[in-house]
Design an enzyme around this catalytic site. Structure first.
Site, short mmCIF file in Angstrom:
data_model
loop_
_atom_site.label_atom_id
_atom_site.label_comp_id
_atom_site.label_asym_id
_atom_site.label_seq_id
_atom_site.Cartn_x
_atom_site.Cartn_y
_atom_site.Cartn_z
CD GLU A 86 -0.51 -1.96 2.67
OE1 GLU A 86 0.38 -2.54 2.04
OE2 GLU A 86 -1.22 -2.54 3.51
CB ALA A 123 8.23 -39.28 -7.64
CB SER A 153 9.16 -43.96 -3.05
OG SER A 153 8.00 -43.15 -3.05
CB ALA A 154 12.82 -47.45 -3.67
CB ALA A 155 13.04 -51.55 -7.23
NE ARG A 159 14.22 -30.85 -4.92
CZ ARG A 159 15.20 -31.70 -5.18
NH1 ARG A 159 16.22 -31.33 -5.93
NH2 ARG A 159 15.15 -32.93 -4.69
CG ASP A 198 18.12 -42.12 -2.09
OD1 ASP A 198 18.43 -43.31 -1.93
OD2 ASP A 198 16.94 -41.70 -2.05
CD GLU A 250 12.40 -33.10 -2.59
OE1 GLU A 250 12.78 -34.14 -3.14
OE2 GLU A 250 12.42 -32.00 -3.16
N GLY A 252 13.31 -39.69 3.49
CA GLY A 252 12.62 -40.84 2.92
C GLY A 252 11.32 -41.16 3.65
C1 AOF Z 1 1.03 -4.84 4.74
N1 AOF Z 1 1.44 -4.68 3.46
O1 AOF Z 1 2.75 -5.19 1.74
C2 AOF Z 1 3.06 -6.38 3.73
C3 AOF Z 1 2.60 -6.56 5.06
O2 AOF Z 1 9.29 -6.30 8.58
P1 AOF Z 1 8.25 -5.58 7.80
O3 AOF Z 1 8.13 -4.14 8.17
O4 AOF Z 1 8.39 -5.76 6.30
O5 AOF Z 1 6.83 -6.19 8.21
C4 AOF Z 1 6.48 -7.50 7.84
C5 AOF Z 1 5.09 -7.81 8.35
O6 AOF Z 1 4.17 -6.85 7.85
C6 AOF Z 1 4.61 -9.16 7.87
O7 AOF Z 1 4.91 -10.18 8.78
C7 AOF Z 1 3.10 -8.93 7.78
O8 AOF Z 1 2.48 -9.03 9.04
C8 AOF Z 1 3.04 -7.50 7.30
N2 AOF Z 1 3.17 -7.49 5.85
N3 AOF Z 1 1.58 -5.79 5.51
O9 AOF Z 1 0.17 -4.10 5.21
C9 AOF Z 1 2.42 -5.39 2.92
N4 AOF Z 1 4.09 -7.09 3.22
ZN ZN Z 2 2.45 -2.78 6.08
#
Ligand code: AOF
Ligand code: ZN
Length: 343
Positions: A56, A163, A170-172, A193, A209, A276, A278
């Site tokens: 915001e 898989a 998941s294995a033979a 990943r 593995d 992942e 085993g």
């Molecule tokens: C919002 N708008 O775009 C995000 C929010 O360490 P900071 O200051 O970046 O805060 C991270 C926390 O803020 C995060 O854990 C979550 O609660 C909130 N994230 N809030 O209004 C945002 N990224």
């Molecule tokens: Zn915020």
């Protein structure tokens, strides 16, 4: 307040914008749009990850830049995917930024589950701003399930991935397992990943593995994000194992406690862990009810024998079976991809 349909269109856009931010890392993906009094998009923003401005704040900044003024006309509606935060973390509270910008209405989807960061909505209301929550709630909860679940439970979101053959092996018998799933499935799983914070295996798998546990593209090159490699268990590991190569970081957790391991990972800022294998480690997570999502690549082959993907998960009678629901299925090459959750 603008009508519901206009708000939903704007929220859909905000959800889309949020995906511009990174999936990995401790912060959520958040998107925001600012609508003018007619419901047209006046500005947009998203959050680029920990330490960077919130969505915001970006949108307000973009609106001020576009209009070339600091003091905005007081007829704007901010539509945000997450309740505006109310704390000073690495940046200042978004609640105050919205109040200070003179935003008239604030609309969000999910509530902020943080202890310190929540309550932004109340602060906005107290300042005379009209606030509406829960717009496109289901979509937002689904899209942000990893961050929301992790923060609600105060532990990493756990995805169990394996898989297997059509008969769940998941294995033979000799332990060989390369390859069960096809190239399309393997490419997909490597991409996934690259979008998680950690990959966890037991010492048995690390030794038997000797996997590298990195995220690689089909051409063999490495994705930019390499998840932390976590090896769980008390066995001594040779430093010659591929898991200790320099392609990614590796953490040895010399414990048998799954809860302890998750607490340690959470403390290290791990929001999403892929289990992942085993089968022993996977079964322990499942037995404890700690799996939030299942990703299964099912190959059109039969193996038979004892090497099932899961061992004892505490089901003695069929009525105790862990019931799942498929949330996504698709063909991947010759394989079937399944994403599932507890029902
Ligand atoms: C919002 N708008 O775009 C995000 C929010 O360490 P900071 O200051 O970046 O805060 C991270 C926390 O803020 C995060 O854990 C979550 O609660 C909130 N994230 N809030 O209004 C945002 N990224
Ligand atoms: Zn915020």
């Amino acid at each position: 307040m603008l009508n519901q349909q206009v708000l939903e269109v704007a929220m859909r856009r905000a959800l889309e914008l949020s995906l511009n931010g990174p999936a990995v890392g401790i912060n959520p993906q958040v998107g925001a749009v600012i609508l003018d009094e007619f419901g047209n998009i006046a500005a947009e923003g998203w959050h680029e990850g920990s330490g960077t401005p919130h969505a915001e704040v970006m949108a307000i900044h973009n609106l001020r830049t576009k209009l070339g003024v600091h003091a905005l006309p007081q007829n704007y509606t901010a539509v945000v995917t997450l309740e505006p935060c109310n704390h000073t973390g690495k940046t200042g509270p978004c609640s105050l930024a919205l109040i200070e910008a003179g935003i008239a209405n604030v609309v969000y989807a999910s509530s902020d589950p943080g202890d310190a960061s929540s309550n932004g909505a109340q602060v906005l209301r107290n300042a005379g701003i009209e606030v509406l929550s829960g717009v496109l709630l289901q979509e937002a909860e689904e899209q942000n399930r990893v961050w929301l679940t992790a923060n609600r439970l105060k532990r990493p979101f756990v995805t169990l991935k394996y898989a297997s053959s059509l008969d769940g092996r998941s294995a033979a018998e000799d332990g060989s397992s390369q390859w069960i799933s096809g190239p399309e499935s393997r490419a997909e799983s490597h991409l996934r990943r690259s979008e998680v914070d950690a990959i966890l295996v037991g010492t048995g798998t690390a030794i038997d593995d000797d996997p590298e546990l990195t995220a690689r593209k089909p051409d063999g090159s490495y994705y930019e994000n390499q998840p932390l490699r976590v090896v769980l268990g008390e066995s001594e590991l040779s430093k010659d194992l591929r898991i200790f190569n320099d392609k990614a970081q590796t953490l040895e957790l010399k414990t048998r406690s799954i809860h302890g391991a998750l607490a340690e990972l959470w403390a290290r800022g791990i929001k999403h862990v892929w289990v992942e294998g085993g089968p022993k480690v996977a079964s322990k997570f499942e037995k404890l009810g700690l799996v939030d999502e299942y990703i299964i690549y099912l190959a059109p082959m039969l193996i038979g024998g004892e090497k099932t993907s899961l061992r004892n998960i505490g089901v003695e009678n069929i009525k105790d079976a862990h019931k799942l629901k498929f949330v996504e299925t698709k063909m991947l090459g010759e394989d079937i991809f399944i994403r599932a959750r507890r029902s």
